[in-house]
Every structure is written in C-alpha cells, then in structure tokens.
Motif scaffolding. Structure first.
Motif, PDB file in Angstrom:
ATOM      1  N   GLY A   1      -5.516   6.468 -11.953  1.00 49.15           N
ATOM      2  CA  GLY A   1      -4.766   5.333 -11.576  1.00 49.15           C
ATOM      3  C   GLY A   1      -5.451   4.923 -10.218  1.00 49.15           C
ATOM      4  O   GLY A   1      -5.580   4.187  -9.463  1.00 49.15           O
ATOM      5  N   TYR A   2      -4.649   6.509  -9.517  1.00 52.52           N
ATOM      6  CA  TYR A   2      -3.737   6.200  -8.287  1.00 52.52           C
ATOM      7  C   TYR A   2      -5.863   6.218  -7.659  1.00 52.52           C
ATOM      8  O   TYR A   2      -6.231   5.224  -6.649  1.00 52.52           O
ATOM      9  CB  TYR A   2      -3.587   7.116  -8.173  1.00 52.52           C
ATOM     10  CG  TYR A   2      -3.893   7.701  -6.428  1.00 52.52           C
ATOM     11  CD1 TYR A   2      -3.249   7.408  -5.337  1.00 52.52           C
ATOM     12  CD2 TYR A   2      -4.701   8.338  -5.710  1.00 52.52           C
ATOM     13  CE1 TYR A   2      -2.763   7.013  -4.059  1.00 52.52           C
ATOM     14  CE2 TYR A   2      -4.265   8.778  -4.085  1.00 52.52           C
ATOM     15  CZ  TYR A   2      -3.662   8.162  -3.898  1.00 52.52           C
ATOM     16  OH  TYR A   2      -3.378   8.679  -2.562  1.00 52.52           O
ATOM     17  N   ASN A   3      -6.871   7.225  -7.636  1.00 51.10           N
ATOM     18  CA  ASN A   3      -8.223   7.263  -7.640  1.00 51.10           C
ATOM     19  C   ASN A   3      -8.700   5.473  -8.010  1.00 51.10           C
ATOM     20  O   ASN A   3     -10.038   5.562  -7.162  1.00 51.10           O
ATOM     21  CB  ASN A   3      -8.484   8.808  -8.003  1.00 51.10           C
ATOM     22  CG  ASN A   3      -7.870   9.489  -7.232  1.00 51.10           C
ATOM     23  OD1 ASN A   3      -7.859   9.160  -5.908  1.00 51.10           O
ATOM     24  ND2 ASN A   3      -7.366  10.628  -8.043  1.00 51.10           N
ATOM     25  N   ALA A   4      -8.730   5.374  -9.209  1.00 49.90           N
ATOM     26  CA  ALA A   4      -9.237   3.917  -8.938  1.00 49.90           C
ATOM     27  C   ALA A   4      -9.250   2.679  -7.999  1.00 49.90           C
ATOM     28  O   ALA A   4     -10.041   2.206  -8.174  1.00 49.90           O
ATOM     29  CB  ALA A   4      -9.882   3.743 -10.507  1.00 49.90           C
ATOM     30  N   ALA A   5      -7.823   2.817  -7.598  1.00 44.24           N
ATOM     31  CA  ALA A   5      -7.450   1.751  -6.544  1.00 44.24           C
ATOM     32  C   ALA A   5      -7.569   1.824  -5.664  1.00 44.24           C
ATOM     33  O   ALA A   5      -8.251   1.051  -4.547  1.00 44.24           O
ATOM     34  CB  ALA A   5      -5.753   2.094  -6.696  1.00 44.24           C
ATOM     35  N   LEU A   6      -8.205   3.617  -4.992  1.00 41.99           N
ATOM     36  CA  LEU A   6      -8.794   3.555  -3.965  1.00 41.99           C
ATOM     37  C   LEU A   6     -10.445   4.317  -3.950  1.00 41.99           C
ATOM     38  O   LEU A   6     -11.060   4.134  -2.800  1.00 41.99           O
ATOM     39  CB  LEU A   6      -8.747   5.117  -3.389  1.00 41.99           C
ATOM     40  CG  LEU A   6      -6.839   5.178  -2.920  1.00 41.99           C
ATOM     41  CD1 LEU A   6      -6.491   6.718  -3.129  1.00 41.99           C
ATOM     42  CD2 LEU A   6      -6.683   3.824  -2.203  1.00 41.99           C
TER      43      LEU A   6
ATOM     44  N   MET B   1       0.726  -1.189   0.120  1.00 47.36           N
ATOM     45  CA  MET B   1       0.197  -0.279  -0.038  1.00 47.36           C
ATOM     46  C   MET B   1       0.703   1.398  -0.249  1.00 47.36           C
ATOM     47  O   MET B   1       0.527   2.459  -0.328  1.00 47.36           O
ATOM     48  CB  MET B   1      -1.107  -0.235   1.345  1.00 47.36           C
ATOM     49  CG  MET B   1      -2.069   0.577   0.976  1.00 47.36           C
ATOM     50  SD  MET B   1      -2.872   0.090  -0.321  1.00 47.36           S
ATOM     51  CE  MET B   1      -4.716   1.186   0.139  1.00 47.36           C
ATOM     52  N   ILE B   2       2.354   0.986   0.007  1.00 51.10           N
ATOM     53  CA  ILE B   2       2.905   2.086   0.034  1.00 51.10           C
ATOM     54  C   ILE B   2       3.448   2.889  -1.163  1.00 51.10           C
ATOM     55  O   ILE B   2       3.065   3.744  -1.830  1.00 51.10           O
ATOM     56  CB  ILE B   2       4.058   2.074   1.676  1.00 51.10           C
ATOM     57  CG1 ILE B   2       3.747   2.306   2.253  1.00 51.10           C
ATOM     58  CG2 ILE B   2       5.074   3.090   0.856  1.00 51.10           C
ATOM     59  CD1 ILE B   2       5.210   1.374   3.347  1.00 51.10           C
ATOM     60  N   TRP B   3       2.950   1.708  -2.318  1.00 47.62           N
ATOM     61  CA  TRP B   3       3.720   2.018  -3.444  1.00 47.62           C
ATOM     62  C   TRP B   3       2.994   2.943  -4.072  1.00 47.62           C
ATOM     63  O   TRP B   3       2.483   3.788  -4.536  1.00 47.62           O
ATOM     64  CB  TRP B   3       4.259   0.935  -4.009  1.00 47.62           C
ATOM     65  CG  TRP B   3       2.998  -0.145  -4.342  1.00 47.62           C
ATOM     66  CD1 TRP B   3       3.124  -1.131  -3.524  1.00 47.62           C
ATOM     67  CD2 TRP B   3       2.058  -0.137  -5.520  1.00 47.62           C
ATOM     68  NE1 TRP B   3       1.598  -1.705  -4.035  1.00 47.62           N
ATOM     69  CE2 TRP B   3       0.824  -0.713  -5.551  1.00 47.62           C
ATOM     70  CE3 TRP B   3       1.529   0.835  -6.538  1.00 47.62           C
ATOM     71  CZ2 TRP B   3      -0.447  -1.533  -5.903  1.00 47.62           C
ATOM     72  CZ3 TRP B   3       0.887   0.607  -7.359  1.00 47.62           C
ATOM     73  CH2 TRP B   3      -0.276  -0.219  -7.086  1.00 47.62           C
ATOM     74  N   LEU B   4       1.225   2.437  -3.729  1.00 47.44           N
ATOM     75  CA  LEU B   4       0.180   3.736  -4.134  1.00 47.44           C
ATOM     76  C   LEU B   4      -0.033   5.114  -3.968  1.00 47.44           C
ATOM     77  O   LEU B   4      -0.128   5.642  -4.242  1.00 47.44           O
ATOM     78  CB  LEU B   4      -1.423   2.512  -3.253  1.00 47.44           C
ATOM     79  CG  LEU B   4      -2.447   2.779  -3.922  1.00 47.44           C
ATOM     80  CD1 LEU B   4      -2.453   3.438  -5.479  1.00 47.44           C
ATOM     81  CD2 LEU B   4      -3.745   2.671  -3.407  1.00 47.44           C
ATOM     82  N   GLN B   5       0.832   5.194  -2.086  1.00 44.36           N
ATOM     83  CA  GLN B   5       0.750   6.476  -1.697  1.00 44.36           C
ATOM     84  C   GLN B   5       1.435   7.349  -2.111  1.00 44.36           C
ATOM     85  O   GLN B   5       1.287   8.594  -2.530  1.00 44.36           O
ATOM     86  CB  GLN B   5       0.746   6.554  -0.485  1.00 44.36           C
ATOM     87  CG  GLN B   5       0.108   5.416   0.848  1.00 44.36           C
ATOM     88  CD  GLN B   5      -0.410   5.913   2.572  1.00 44.36           C
ATOM     89  OE1 GLN B   5       1.062   5.269   2.698  1.00 44.36           O
ATOM     90  NE2 GLN B   5      -0.749   5.946   2.571  1.00 44.36           N
TER      91      GLN B   5
ATOM     92  N   VAL C   1     -12.764   6.246  -5.555  1.00 47.03           N
ATOM     93  CA  VAL C   1     -12.808   7.821  -5.153  1.00 47.03           C
ATOM     94  C   VAL C   1     -13.388   7.818  -7.274  1.00 47.03           C
ATOM     95  O   VAL C   1     -12.651   8.681  -7.435  1.00 47.03           O
ATOM     96  CB  VAL C   1     -11.700   8.604  -4.316  1.00 47.03           C
ATOM     97  CG1 VAL C   1     -11.902  10.263  -4.872  1.00 47.03           C
ATOM     98  CG2 VAL C   1     -11.214   7.754  -3.155  1.00 47.03           C
ATOM     99  N   TRP C   2     -14.131   7.359  -7.428  1.00 49.35           N
ATOM    100  CA  TRP C   2     -14.949   7.386  -8.763  1.00 49.35           C
ATOM    101  C   TRP C   2     -14.814   8.898  -8.509  1.00 49.35           C
ATOM    102  O   TRP C   2     -15.063   8.973 -10.373  1.00 49.35           O
ATOM    103  CB  TRP C   2     -16.084   6.831  -8.594  1.00 49.35           C
ATOM    104  CG  TRP C   2     -15.619   5.246  -7.978  1.00 49.35           C
ATOM    105  CD1 TRP C   2     -16.079   4.601  -6.803  1.00 49.35           C
ATOM    106  CD2 TRP C   2     -15.080   4.908  -8.950  1.00 49.35           C
ATOM    107  NE1 TRP C   2     -15.770   3.319  -7.188  1.00 49.35           N
ATOM    108  CE2 TRP C   2     -14.936   3.388  -8.461  1.00 49.35           C
ATOM    109  CE3 TRP C   2     -14.154   5.045  -9.853  1.00 49.35           C
ATOM    110  CZ2 TRP C   2     -14.089   2.250  -8.530  1.00 49.35           C
ATOM    111  CZ3 TRP C   2     -13.501   3.985 -10.283  1.00 49.35           C
ATOM    112  CH2 TRP C   2     -13.246   2.239  -9.495  1.00 49.35           C
ATOM    113  N   PRO C   3     -15.504  10.045  -7.953  1.00 49.84           N
ATOM    114  CA  PRO C   3     -15.496  11.863  -8.839  1.00 49.84           C
ATOM    115  C   PRO C   3     -13.970  11.985  -8.953  1.00 49.84           C
ATOM    116  O   PRO C   3     -14.086  12.329 -10.270  1.00 49.84           O
ATOM    117  CB  PRO C   3     -16.460  12.138  -7.335  1.00 49.84           C
ATOM    118  CG  PRO C   3     -17.375  11.251  -6.242  1.00 49.84           C
ATOM    119  CD  PRO C   3     -15.744  10.104  -6.157  1.00 49.84           C
ATOM    120  N   MET C   4     -13.454  11.354  -8.335  1.00 52.39           N
ATOM    121  CA  MET C   4     -12.066  12.013  -8.753  1.00 52.39           C
ATOM    122  C   MET C   4     -11.412  11.308 -10.074  1.00 52.39           C
ATOM    123  O   MET C   4     -10.603  12.221 -11.205  1.00 52.39           O
ATOM    124  CB  MET C   4     -11.243  11.916  -7.356  1.00 52.39           C
ATOM    125  CG  MET C   4     -10.974  12.601  -6.201  1.00 52.39           C
ATOM    126  SD  MET C   4     -11.144  14.448  -6.826  1.00 52.39           S
ATOM    127  CE  MET C   4      -9.185  14.961  -7.121  1.00 52.39           C
TER     128      MET C   4
END
Length: 100
Positions: free
Chosen positions: A40-45, A1-5, A47-50
C-alpha cells in the motif's frame, strides 16, 4: 503526507521485527502483514518495482503459512492424549530404558 511516511516506517520496522522471530509461522504472519502494508505504501508513492516485490513476498508468505498450518494440524492430530510433550524425548527414554 506525514501519516503515509509513518505507515512506511511502521511497515519497514515490522518487516525487521518479523525477521527476528524464532518461530516460522509467526515470522511468516508478521512478514505478510508488513508486506501488505508496504504494498500500500509503495503503491501510494508509485514505486512499482517495490509493489511487485512486496506482492510476491505476500504470495510466498501465504504459501508457506498454508504449508506450516497443515503441518502443525497434522502434528496435533497424532499427539497421544494424556502424554505430555517433551522436547528431550524423556517419555521415550523412560519407556525404552532397560529393565533390571
């Protein structure tokens, strides 16, 4: 998860750097890259509006990149060979100077 952040921070930093560019084409390319990363980052989390907002920014950037590229290609086509470009118009000033 650190790589995602880290990816999210990198995308955000690149977005800020893109807005500091003076050249529009470079700004658009950097902004496009940052927006793709942030999609990609927001999709992984989840967060669909972003995701939707950054996808829209990607489309806008692509449209502007295409228009700017066409404009630059057209400007290159009309350059006179052997005549140096001058942002101050020195060539025209010398050419149109009154002859005594």
């Amino acid at each position: 998860m650190i790589w995602l952040q880290a990816l999210g921070w990198f995308g955000s930093a690149l977005l800020v750097v893109s807005l500091l560019q003076a050249g529009m084409l470079r700004l658009r390319w950097l902004n496009l890259t940052a927006s793709v990363i942030l999609v990609g980052y927001n999709a992984a989390l989840g967060v669909w509006p972003m995701v939707v907002m950054n996808a829209a920014v990607c489309i806008i950037d692509l449209v502007h990149i295409r228009a700017l590229s066409k404009r630059e290609a057209g400007a290159r086509a009309f350059r006179a060979p052997g005549v140096a470009e001058s942002p101050t118009g020195e060539y025209l000033a010398k050419r149109n100077a009154p002859r005594l």
